[in-house]
Design a protein around this motif. Structure first.
Motif, mmCIF file in Angstrom:
data_model
loop_
_atom_site.group_PDB
_atom_site.id
_atom_site.type_symbol
_atom_site.label_atom_id
_atom_site.label_comp_id
_atom_site.label_asym_id
_atom_site.label_seq_id
_atom_site.Cartn_x
_atom_site.Cartn_y
_atom_site.Cartn_z
ATOM 1 N N GLU A 62 0.823 -1.201 0.000
ATOM 2 C CA GLU A 62 0.000 0.000 0.000
ATOM 3 C C GLU A 62 0.861 1.257 0.000
ATOM 4 O O GLU A 62 0.605 2.198 -0.750
ATOM 5 C CB GLU A 62 -0.934 0.001 1.211
ATOM 6 C CG GLU A 62 -1.845 1.194 1.253
ATOM 7 C CD GLU A 62 -2.764 1.213 2.447
ATOM 8 O OE1 GLU A 62 -3.489 2.209 2.590
ATOM 9 O OE2 GLU A 62 -2.759 0.262 3.248
ATOM 10 N N ASP A 63 1.887 1.272 0.838
ATOM 11 C CA ASP A 63 2.756 2.454 0.889
ATOM 12 C C ASP A 63 3.541 2.618 -0.404
ATOM 13 O O ASP A 63 3.823 3.741 -0.815
ATOM 14 C CB ASP A 63 3.696 2.370 2.091
ATOM 15 C CG ASP A 63 2.951 2.657 3.367
ATOM 16 O OD1 ASP A 63 2.310 3.715 3.459
ATOM 17 O OD2 ASP A 63 2.984 1.815 4.271
ATOM 18 N N ASN A 82 10.642 -0.057 14.906
ATOM 19 C CA ASN A 82 9.492 -0.292 15.771
ATOM 20 C C ASN A 82 9.593 0.620 16.994
ATOM 21 O O ASN A 82 10.582 0.556 17.726
ATOM 22 C CB ASN A 82 9.485 -1.768 16.188
ATOM 23 C CG ASN A 82 8.276 -2.152 16.981
ATOM 24 O OD1 ASN A 82 7.663 -1.324 17.647
ATOM 25 N ND2 ASN A 82 7.919 -3.422 16.919
ATOM 26 N N TYR A 127 0.898 8.651 3.629
ATOM 27 C CA TYR A 127 1.248 7.351 4.193
ATOM 28 C C TYR A 127 0.003 6.578 4.600
ATOM 29 O O TYR A 127 -1.043 7.163 4.876
ATOM 30 C CB TYR A 127 2.123 7.521 5.438
ATOM 31 C CG TYR A 127 3.469 8.132 5.174
ATOM 32 C CD1 TYR A 127 4.367 7.532 4.308
ATOM 33 C CD2 TYR A 127 3.851 9.313 5.801
ATOM 34 C CE1 TYR A 127 5.611 8.101 4.066
ATOM 35 C CE2 TYR A 127 5.088 9.878 5.572
ATOM 36 C CZ TYR A 127 5.962 9.260 4.707
ATOM 37 O OH TYR A 127 7.175 9.815 4.471
ATOM 38 N N SER A 128 0.151 5.269 4.725
ATOM 39 C CA SER A 128 -0.939 4.424 5.207
ATOM 40 C C SER A 128 -1.150 4.678 6.698
ATOM 41 O O SER A 128 -0.307 5.279 7.378
ATOM 42 C CB SER A 128 -0.602 2.955 4.976
ATOM 43 O OG SER A 128 0.509 2.591 5.770
ATOM 44 N N LYS A 129 -2.263 4.203 7.231
ATOM 45 C CA LYS A 129 -2.572 4.381 8.650
ATOM 46 C C LYS A 129 -1.492 3.736 9.521
ATOM 47 O O LYS A 129 -1.077 4.304 10.531
ATOM 48 C CB LYS A 129 -3.942 3.800 8.978
ATOM 49 C CG LYS A 129 -4.324 3.972 10.436
ATOM 50 C CD LYS A 129 -5.705 3.479 10.713
ATOM 51 C CE LYS A 129 -6.134 3.545 12.139
ATOM 52 N NZ LYS A 129 -5.286 4.105 13.142
ATOM 53 N N GLU A 130 -1.021 2.578 9.141
ATOM 54 C CA GLU A 130 0.014 1.886 9.918
ATOM 55 C C GLU A 130 1.288 2.726 10.027
ATOM 56 O O GLU A 130 1.847 2.896 11.109
ATOM 57 C CB GLU A 130 0.332 0.537 9.279
ATOM 58 C CG GLU A 130 1.464 -0.207 9.960
ATOM 59 C CD GLU A 130 1.928 -1.420 9.177
ATOM 60 O OE1 GLU A 130 2.980 -1.959 9.555
ATOM 61 O OE2 GLU A 130 1.274 -1.809 8.201
ATOM 62 N N ILE A 131 1.725 3.276 8.922
ATOM 63 C CA ILE A 131 2.936 4.099 8.923
ATOM 64 C C ILE A 131 2.704 5.382 9.710
ATOM 65 O O ILE A 131 3.560 5.807 10.499
ATOM 66 C CB ILE A 131 3.393 4.407 7.485
ATOM 67 C CG1 ILE A 131 3.815 3.131 6.767
ATOM 68 C CG2 ILE A 131 4.518 5.439 7.469
ATOM 69 C CD1 ILE A 131 5.032 2.432 7.338
ATOM 70 N N ASN A 132 1.560 6.026 9.532
ATOM 71 C CA ASN A 132 1.246 7.239 10.296
ATOM 72 C C ASN A 132 1.254 6.961 11.796
ATOM 73 O O ASN A 132 1.769 7.766 12.579
ATOM 74 C CB ASN A 132 -0.111 7.813 9.884
ATOM 75 C CG ASN A 132 -0.005 8.736 8.708
ATOM 76 O OD1 ASN A 132 1.010 9.395 8.513
ATOM 77 N ND2 ASN A 132 -1.047 8.793 7.909
ATOM 78 N N ASP A 133 0.692 5.824 12.212
ATOM 79 C CA ASP A 133 0.678 5.472 13.636
ATOM 80 C C ASP A 133 2.091 5.254 14.160
ATOM 81 O O ASP A 133 2.427 5.692 15.266
ATOM 82 C CB ASP A 133 -0.187 4.230 13.879
ATOM 83 C CG ASP A 133 -1.666 4.493 13.664
ATOM 84 O OD1 ASP A 133 -2.071 5.677 13.601
ATOM 85 O OD2 ASP A 133 -2.430 3.506 13.548
ATOM 86 N N ARG A 134 2.945 4.585 13.371
ATOM 87 C CA ARG A 134 4.335 4.376 13.797
ATOM 88 C C ARG A 134 5.081 5.698 13.903
ATOM 89 O O ARG A 134 5.837 5.928 14.849
ATOM 90 C CB ARG A 134 5.061 3.448 12.819
ATOM 91 C CG ARG A 134 4.766 2.003 13.096
ATOM 92 C CD ARG A 134 5.537 0.991 12.284
ATOM 93 N NE ARG A 134 6.759 1.379 11.665
ATOM 94 C CZ ARG A 134 7.165 0.918 10.480
ATOM 95 N NH1 ARG A 134 6.429 0.075 9.794
ATOM 96 N NH2 ARG A 134 8.324 1.305 9.977
#
Length: 173
Positions: free
Chosen positions: A2-3, A148, A102-109
């Motif tokens: 996705e990214d 991480n 960015y995807s939600k996962e990347i934004n959260d990280r």
């Protein structure tokens, strides 16, 4: 994946609704060079450009972001680099920001890494956040890479907290 598919996308935040008129791509072609002070050669071209989500009412105080996918990846990078160098952007009386999409996962990280900045400063650790979500830290000439935020938190927890007296004396001497 996705990214990877989003790497040519940029997001424009806080541009008032209906400012773009009927042709979003023509609007962005005229606004982006002015905001970033870049001359695009060849001219900037878009694969697509649209507002995110449903239309807001005209009196909304929080307009939907504009997402645009540029045809040339190097122009996407040029825009993002110019925004970092230029600082705050203004269009009429509105503060505008331009970010990578960015995807939600990347934004959260990224948010989790950025939340650890005060602790990094307290421990006098130099740091850099790289795209998309990687934190590079350096302490006493030794560098370490983190993908991480939880691993970075464990690393920071391994340092003994300084006593308040030694910190106070260190600051005022």
């Amino acid at each position: 994946m996705e990214d990877r598919s989003r790497r040519d996308n940029i997001r424009l935040h806080r541009i008032p609704e209906n400012e773009e008129g009927a042709d979003m791509q023509a609007f962005l072609s005229s606004v982006l060079p002015k905001l970033t002070s870049l001359d695009f050669d060849p001219s900037i071209e878009f694969q697509r450009a649209h507002r995110e989500g449903p239309k807001c009412s005209g009196n909304s105080s929080r307009p939907q972001p504009i997402i645009s996918c540029l045809i040339r990846h190097n122009q996407t990078r040029q825009i993002l680099q110019a925004v970092r160098k230029h600082g705050p952007l203004r269009m009429d009386q509105h503060d505008i920001s331009i970010t990578a999409d960015y995807s939600k996962e990347i934004n959260d990280r990224r948010k989790a890494f950025l939340a650890l900045r005060p602790r990094l400063c307290q421990l006098e650790i130099k740091y850099s956040l790289f795209d998309p979500a990687r934190m590079w830290v350096t302490k006493n000439g030794v560098s370490k890479d983190f993908y991480n935020p939880k691993e970075l938190q464990l690393f920071l927890d391994s340092f003994q907290p300084q006593s308040m007296d030694s910190t106070r004396n260190k600051r005022f001497t």
